[in-house]
Design a protein around this motif. Structure first.
Motif, PDB file in Angstrom:
ATOM      1  N   GLN A 151       0.830  -1.211   0.000  1.00  0.00           N
ATOM      2  CA  GLN A 151       0.000   0.000   0.000  1.00  0.00           C
ATOM      3  C   GLN A 151       0.865   1.262   0.000  1.00  0.00           C
ATOM      4  OE1 GLN A 151      -2.480  -0.524   3.448  1.00  0.00           O
ATOM      5  NE2 GLN A 151      -3.876  -1.960   2.425  1.00  0.00           N
ATOM      6  N   VAL A 152       1.925   1.260   0.798  1.00  0.00           N
ATOM      7  CA  VAL A 152       2.825   2.421   0.828  1.00  0.00           C
ATOM      8  C   VAL A 152       3.518   2.591  -0.522  1.00  0.00           C
ATOM      9  CG1 VAL A 152       4.891   3.385   1.911  1.00  0.00           C
ATOM     10  CG2 VAL A 152       3.155   2.247   3.317  1.00  0.00           C
ATOM     11  N   ALA A 153       3.944   1.480  -1.111  1.00  0.00           N
ATOM     12  CA  ALA A 153       4.631   1.552  -2.406  1.00  0.00           C
ATOM     13  C   ALA A 153       3.713   2.110  -3.487  1.00  0.00           C
ATOM     14  CB  ALA A 153       5.134   0.166  -2.788  1.00  0.00           C
ATOM     15  N   GLU A 154       2.448   1.739  -3.491  1.00  0.00           N
ATOM     16  CA  GLU A 154       1.514   2.250  -4.496  1.00  0.00           C
ATOM     17  C   GLU A 154       1.311   3.760  -4.348  1.00  0.00           C
ATOM     18  OE1 GLU A 154      -1.951  -0.094  -3.954  1.00  0.00           O
ATOM     19  OE2 GLU A 154      -1.178  -1.822  -5.084  1.00  0.00           O
ATOM     20  N   LYS A 155       1.272   4.260  -3.133  1.00  0.00           N
ATOM     21  CA  LYS A 155       1.129   5.705  -2.928  1.00  0.00           C
ATOM     22  C   LYS A 155       2.362   6.453  -3.439  1.00  0.00           C
ATOM     23  CE  LYS A 155      -1.883   5.371   1.136  1.00  0.00           C
ATOM     24  NZ  LYS A 155      -2.008   5.676   2.594  1.00  0.00           N
ATOM     25  N   LEU A 156       3.547   5.887  -3.187  1.00  0.00           N
ATOM     26  CA  LEU A 156       4.771   6.539  -3.650  1.00  0.00           C
ATOM     27  C   LEU A 156       4.856   6.531  -5.178  1.00  0.00           C
ATOM     28  CD1 LEU A 156       7.288   5.151  -1.007  1.00  0.00           C
ATOM     29  CD2 LEU A 156       6.549   7.531  -1.255  1.00  0.00           C
ATOM     30  N   ARG A 157       4.461   5.449  -5.802  1.00  0.00           N
ATOM     31  CA  ARG A 157       4.476   5.401  -7.269  1.00  0.00           C
ATOM     32  C   ARG A 157       3.499   6.416  -7.855  1.00  0.00           C
ATOM     33  NH1 ARG A 157       4.477  -0.465  -6.429  1.00  0.00           N
ATOM     34  NH2 ARG A 157       6.609  -1.263  -6.779  1.00  0.00           N
ATOM     35  N   ALA A 158       2.361   6.577  -7.177  1.00  0.00           N
ATOM     36  CA  ALA A 158       1.390   7.570  -7.655  1.00  0.00           C
ATOM     37  C   ALA A 158       1.950   8.984  -7.571  1.00  0.00           C
ATOM     38  CB  ALA A 158       0.105   7.462  -6.845  1.00  0.00           C
ATOM     39  N   SER A 159       2.927   9.202  -6.678  1.00  0.00           N
ATOM     40  CA  SER A 159       3.559  10.518  -6.543  1.00  0.00           C
ATOM     41  C   SER A 159       4.766  10.674  -7.459  1.00  0.00           C
ATOM     42  CB  SER A 159       3.988  10.759  -5.091  1.00  0.00           C
ATOM     43  OG  SER A 159       2.873  10.690  -4.220  1.00  0.00           O
ATOM     44  N   GLY A 160       5.074   9.658  -8.270  1.00  0.00           N
ATOM     45  CA  GLY A 160       6.160   9.746  -9.227  1.00  0.00           C
ATOM     46  C   GLY A 160       7.464   9.137  -8.772  1.00  0.00           C
ATOM     47  N   HIS A 161       7.477   8.421  -7.669  1.00  0.00           N
ATOM     48  CA  HIS A 161       8.711   7.817  -7.179  1.00  0.00           C
ATOM     49  C   HIS A 161       8.833   6.383  -7.698  1.00  0.00           C
ATOM     50  CE1 HIS A 161       9.417  11.131  -4.377  1.00  0.00           C
ATOM     51  NE2 HIS A 161       8.131  11.037  -4.015  1.00  0.00           N
ATOM     52  N   GLN A 162      10.073   5.986  -7.934  1.00  0.00           N
ATOM     53  CA  GLN A 162      10.355   4.610  -8.309  1.00  0.00           C
ATOM     54  C   GLN A 162      10.768   3.843  -7.045  1.00  0.00           C
ATOM     55  OE1 GLN A 162      13.273   4.537 -11.434  1.00  0.00           O
ATOM     56  NE2 GLN A 162      11.918   5.518 -12.931  1.00  0.00           N
ATOM     57  N   VAL A 163       9.984   2.867  -6.683  1.00  0.00           N
ATOM     58  CA  VAL A 163      10.195   2.164  -5.409  1.00  0.00           C
ATOM     59  C   VAL A 163      10.258   0.664  -5.647  1.00  0.00           C
ATOM     60  CG1 VAL A 163       9.061   3.985  -4.083  1.00  0.00           C
ATOM     61  CG2 VAL A 163       7.726   2.054  -4.941  1.00  0.00           C
ATOM     62  N   ARG A 164      10.760  -0.012  -4.631  1.00  0.00           N
ATOM     63  CA  ARG A 164      10.832  -1.475  -4.647  1.00  0.00           C
ATOM     64  C   ARG A 164      10.485  -1.990  -3.259  1.00  0.00           C
ATOM     65  NH1 ARG A 164      14.831  -5.322  -3.383  1.00  0.00           N
ATOM     66  NH2 ARG A 164      16.228  -3.615  -2.776  1.00  0.00           N
TER      67      ARG A 164
END
Length: 251
Positions: A193-206
């Motif tokens: 859930q946290v990763a999806e929010k960060l991706r929605a803000s334009g961040h590349q996460v793993r």
């Protein structure tokens, strides 16, 4: 012929002897019959009990005493004794009542941020709470922003994340292999859930698994003496909009 002349007197003597025995046999039979009649009369008198003829009482008592003596002899010679009757059970002690207590539990929460939000809401409404950690029984996962070019760039990204509401960030790695972990280590569902929010803000996460075992947080309120009392408090909180809890036994 003297032998032939002596034969008739011997035959006559045998006839006379037989005639003499007949009266004795007759009276012997009469005596035996009389004794049998007496025995039958005595037995009948004993069976009849109070209806026996007058004068048969001593005979009846004699028969009864004889039978009683025989029964006593059989009992003393090893006859099986009657089984003992049931004995009354000793009154047992009433077990002391256990000190059972109940509480209202919110959660469990896999992430500390969610537990803190609910706890602030309860405390603002004047509801005192206690926080508990519970074993989650799963792996821990972290959300990472990778390929950070330098430490100054990493610090700038941390400031932007803080402005977006991610207060807790950790710089990991060294040299050209820098990454930023966002938030705490959480179960997989929370990390996704946290990763999806960060991706929605334009961040590349793993999302990556980390050493350790997942812990859940639970928030409890109250220390009630009965389940009914806890249920009454639960309905009161639900009417105030503080739902999402259940009654649990804590002791």
């Amino acid at each position: 012929r003297p032998a032939e002349a002596a034969a008739p007197p011997k035959a006559e003597a045998a006839k006379l002897a037989a005639k003499g025995r007949r009266p004795r046999q007759f009276w012997r039979g009469v005596t035996l019959l009389f004794v049998l009649v007496l025995l039958l009369a005595a037995l009948l008198a004993w069976r009849l009990g109070p209806f026996a003829p007058t004068g048969m009482g001593p005979v009846r008592e004699l028969f009864r005493s004889t039978l009683s003596e025989r029964a006593a002899q059989q009992k003393s010679s090893g006859a099986p004794a009657a089984p003992p009757g049931p004995q009354a059970a000793a009154p047992g002690r009433t077990p002391a009542p256990t000190d059972v207590r109940y509480a209202l539990e919110f959660g469990p929460f896999p992430a500390a941020e969610e537990a803190e939000r609910v706890e602030r809401q309860l405390n603002t409404a004047g509801v005192p709470t206690v926080r508990f950690r519970q074993q989650g029984g799963g792996n821990l996962y972290g959300v990472f922003l990778e390929h950070v070019p330098s430490r100054p760039e990493a610090e700038a990204i941390q400031e932007r994340l803080k402005a977006e509401g991610y207060a807790q960030t950790v710089l990991a790695g060294s040299g050209d292999n820098l990454s930023i972990r966002v938030g705490e280590l959480t179960p997989l569902r929370t990390a996704v859930q946290v990763a999806e929010k960060l991706r929605a803000s334009g961040h590349q996460v793993r999302v990556a698994v980390q050493p350790g075992e997942a812990l859940n947080l639970a928030i409890r309120h109250g220390n009630f003496a009965s389940e009914e009392e806890a249920g009454t408090r639960s309905r009161d909180l639900s009417q105030k909009g503080l739902s999402g809890h259940r009654v649990v036994r804590v002791k």
